[in-house]
Write a protein that holds these residues in place. Structure first.
Motif, PDB file in Angstrom:
ATOM      1  N   VAL A  11       7.552   6.445  12.308  1.00 43.19           N
ATOM      2  CA  VAL A  11       6.230   6.869  11.701  1.00 43.19           C
ATOM      3  C   VAL A  11       5.686   8.085  12.647  1.00 43.19           C
ATOM      4  O   VAL A  11       5.186   7.122  13.487  1.00 43.19           O
ATOM      5  CB  VAL A  11       5.844   6.294  11.074  1.00 43.19           C
ATOM      6  CG1 VAL A  11       4.107   6.740  10.143  1.00 43.19           C
ATOM      7  CG2 VAL A  11       6.602   5.530   9.922  1.00 43.19           C
TER       8      VAL A  11
ATOM      9  N   SER B 179       2.787   9.922  11.990  1.00 42.72           N
ATOM     10  CA  SER B 179       1.856   9.674  11.709  1.00 42.72           C
ATOM     11  C   SER B 179       1.525   9.452   9.996  1.00 42.72           C
ATOM     12  O   SER B 179       2.541   9.772   9.110  1.00 42.72           O
ATOM     13  CB  SER B 179       1.223  11.016  11.555  1.00 42.72           C
ATOM     14  OG  SER B 179       1.015  11.896  10.810  1.00 42.72           O
ATOM     15  N   GLY B 180       0.416   9.292   9.844  1.00 42.02           N
ATOM     16  CA  GLY B 180       0.246   8.260   8.016  1.00 42.02           C
ATOM     17  C   GLY B 180       0.751   7.093   7.729  1.00 42.02           C
ATOM     18  O   GLY B 180       0.332   6.470   8.313  1.00 42.02           O
ATOM     19  N   ARG B 181       0.891   6.835   6.742  1.00 44.62           N
ATOM     20  CA  ARG B 181       1.456   5.536   6.196  1.00 44.62           C
ATOM     21  C   ARG B 181       2.433   5.592   5.489  1.00 44.62           C
ATOM     22  O   ARG B 181       2.739   6.631   4.476  1.00 44.62           O
ATOM     23  CB  ARG B 181       0.570   4.617   5.418  1.00 44.62           C
ATOM     24  CG  ARG B 181      -0.102   5.107   4.538  1.00 44.62           C
ATOM     25  CD  ARG B 181      -1.201   3.996   3.944  1.00 44.62           C
ATOM     26  NE  ARG B 181      -2.053   4.800   2.691  1.00 44.62           N
ATOM     27  CZ  ARG B 181      -2.933   6.408   2.777  1.00 44.62           C
ATOM     28  NH1 ARG B 181      -3.206   6.623   3.589  1.00 44.62           N
ATOM     29  NH2 ARG B 181      -3.581   6.089   1.499  1.00 44.62           N
ATOM     30  N   THR B 182       3.503   5.161   5.038  1.00 45.65           N
ATOM     31  CA  THR B 182       4.724   4.734   4.320  1.00 45.65           C
ATOM     32  C   THR B 182       4.402   4.381   2.362  1.00 45.65           C
ATOM     33  O   THR B 182       4.951   4.862   1.493  1.00 45.65           O
ATOM     34  CB  THR B 182       6.197   4.621   4.684  1.00 45.65           C
ATOM     35  OG1 THR B 182       5.695   3.401   5.455  1.00 45.65           O
ATOM     36  CG2 THR B 182       6.186   5.611   6.101  1.00 45.65           C
ATOM     37  N   ASP B 183       3.422   3.493   2.867  1.00 50.93           N
ATOM     38  CA  ASP B 183       2.956   2.908   1.472  1.00 50.93           C
ATOM     39  C   ASP B 183       2.230   4.008   0.524  1.00 50.93           C
ATOM     40  O   ASP B 183       1.244   4.769   0.914  1.00 50.93           O
ATOM     41  CB  ASP B 183       2.201   2.142   2.055  1.00 50.93           C
ATOM     42  CG  ASP B 183       0.849   2.166   2.273  1.00 50.93           C
ATOM     43  OD1 ASP B 183       1.164   2.700   3.511  1.00 50.93           O
ATOM     44  OD2 ASP B 183      -0.018   1.274   2.142  1.00 50.93           O
TER      45      ASP B 183
ATOM     46  N   PHE C 297       7.293  11.414   9.377  1.00 50.17           N
ATOM     47  CA  PHE C 297       8.529  10.911  10.026  1.00 50.17           C
ATOM     48  C   PHE C 297       9.679  11.775  10.130  1.00 50.17           C
ATOM     49  O   PHE C 297       9.354  12.256   9.793  1.00 50.17           O
ATOM     50  CB  PHE C 297       8.841   9.741   8.908  1.00 50.17           C
ATOM     51  CG  PHE C 297       9.382   9.871   7.681  1.00 50.17           C
ATOM     52  CD1 PHE C 297      10.296  10.227   7.660  1.00 50.17           C
ATOM     53  CD2 PHE C 297       8.549  10.470   6.613  1.00 50.17           C
ATOM     54  CE1 PHE C 297      11.509  10.576   6.262  1.00 50.17           C
ATOM     55  CE2 PHE C 297       8.838  10.906   5.185  1.00 50.17           C
ATOM     56  CZ  PHE C 297      10.159  11.277   5.305  1.00 50.17           C
TER      57      PHE C 297
ATOM     58  N   HIS D 111       0.101  13.061   3.723  1.00 47.55           N
ATOM     59  CA  HIS D 111       0.409  11.444   3.490  1.00 47.55           C
ATOM     60  C   HIS D 111       0.890  11.094   4.798  1.00 47.55           C
ATOM     61  O   HIS D 111       0.504   9.891   4.927  1.00 47.55           O
ATOM     62  CB  HIS D 111       0.599  11.229   2.314  1.00 47.55           C
ATOM     63  CG  HIS D 111       1.112   9.790   2.082  1.00 47.55           C
ATOM     64  ND1 HIS D 111      -0.807   9.208   1.300  1.00 47.55           N
ATOM     65  CD2 HIS D 111       1.752   8.744   1.711  1.00 47.55           C
ATOM     66  CE1 HIS D 111      -0.098   7.785   1.353  1.00 47.55           C
ATOM     67  NE2 HIS D 111       0.764   7.793   1.480  1.00 47.55           N
ATOM     68  N   VAL D 112       2.036  11.759   5.259  1.00 46.52           N
ATOM     69  CA  VAL D 112       3.271  10.506   6.377  1.00 46.52           C
ATOM     70  C   VAL D 112       3.870  11.043   6.699  1.00 46.52           C
ATOM     71  O   VAL D 112       3.926  12.677   6.029  1.00 46.52           O
ATOM     72  CB  VAL D 112       3.911   9.155   5.272  1.00 46.52           C
ATOM     73  CG1 VAL D 112       4.681  10.477   3.987  1.00 46.52           C
ATOM     74  CG2 VAL D 112       4.593   8.686   6.482  1.00 46.52           C
TER      75      VAL D 112
END
Length: 216
Positions: free
Chosen positions: A74, A76-80, A55, A52-53
């Protein structure tokens, strides 16, 4: 004039033929459906999960199974929707003990389908004992490729974090030695004091007996 008309008709027919051939070639040629995976997934094999993320973060807080990171970058992906500002929590379970306070790591985390939270690990996953040699366990005739674990926490240079079962014991050698030596030293000290006290009592007793015998 007649020759000019014939030339124009020939040109039109030739152009139509070229265009039709181009359409046929476009239909018969391979269709680009986008970039192919680096490692193709054979039929019968389970496709790897995507993180998903990913970092880079520093350990700023913890409990016995969850690590809180301060996100530095980060990859790749996203933290939300799991991050609160630049802080994000990742569940490790027992692997949380292998991550040091204030240390920086490269974290790849996935979403646990049951808990709905980000999870990662330090140690390698334990495979089924015996694999396909055990009847009824992952029986398959397909030779599936090995994929990179999408939920793994590493050092910044990509090397694995020490996560052996005995690593916490080796990391606390002084505490372990002290836990054995201090009680042993106390026990020997008590024995020495008791022996000294006994010898003192015996000496006093013999001196009293000697004095009594002399008087008589």
């Amino acid at each position: 004039m007649r020759r000019m008309l014939v030339s124009v008709l020939v040109a039109l027919v030739a152009g139509a033929a070229v265009a039709g051939a181009g359409d046929v070639a476009a239909q018969d040629g391979p269709v680009d459906d986008g970039p192919l995976p680096l490692i193709p997934v054979p039929v019968g094999c389970e496709a790897p999960r995507s993180p998903h993320v990913v970092f880079v973060g520093e350990v700023v807080d913890r409990d016995f199974r969850t690590i809180r990171f301060e996100i530095e970058r980060v990859r790749s992906g996203r933290t939300d929707p799991f991050a609160a500002g630049d802080r994000i929590d990742v569940r490790y379970g027992l692997d949380a003990q292998y991550l040091g306070d204030g240390d920086r790591y490269l974290v790849s985390a996935v979403v646990d389908p049951d808990l709905g939270i980000l999870v990662s690990r330090v140690t390698e996953p334990i495979e089924n004992f015996g694999g396909d040699d055990v009847i009824g366990v992952s029986e398959s005739d397909v030779d599936c490729p090995d994929y990179e674990d999408p939920m793994r926490t590493l050092h910044l240079d990509g090397t694995p974090v020490d996560g052996g079962v005995l690593d916490p014991f080796f990391g606390a050698r002084l505490q372990i030695v002290g836990a054995f030596l201090i009680p042993l030293a106390l026990a020997l000290g008590v024995i020495f004091l008791l022996a000294t006290f006994r010898l003192s009592l015996a000496g006093v007793y013999h001196s009293i007996v000697d004095r009594g015998s002399r008087r008589t």
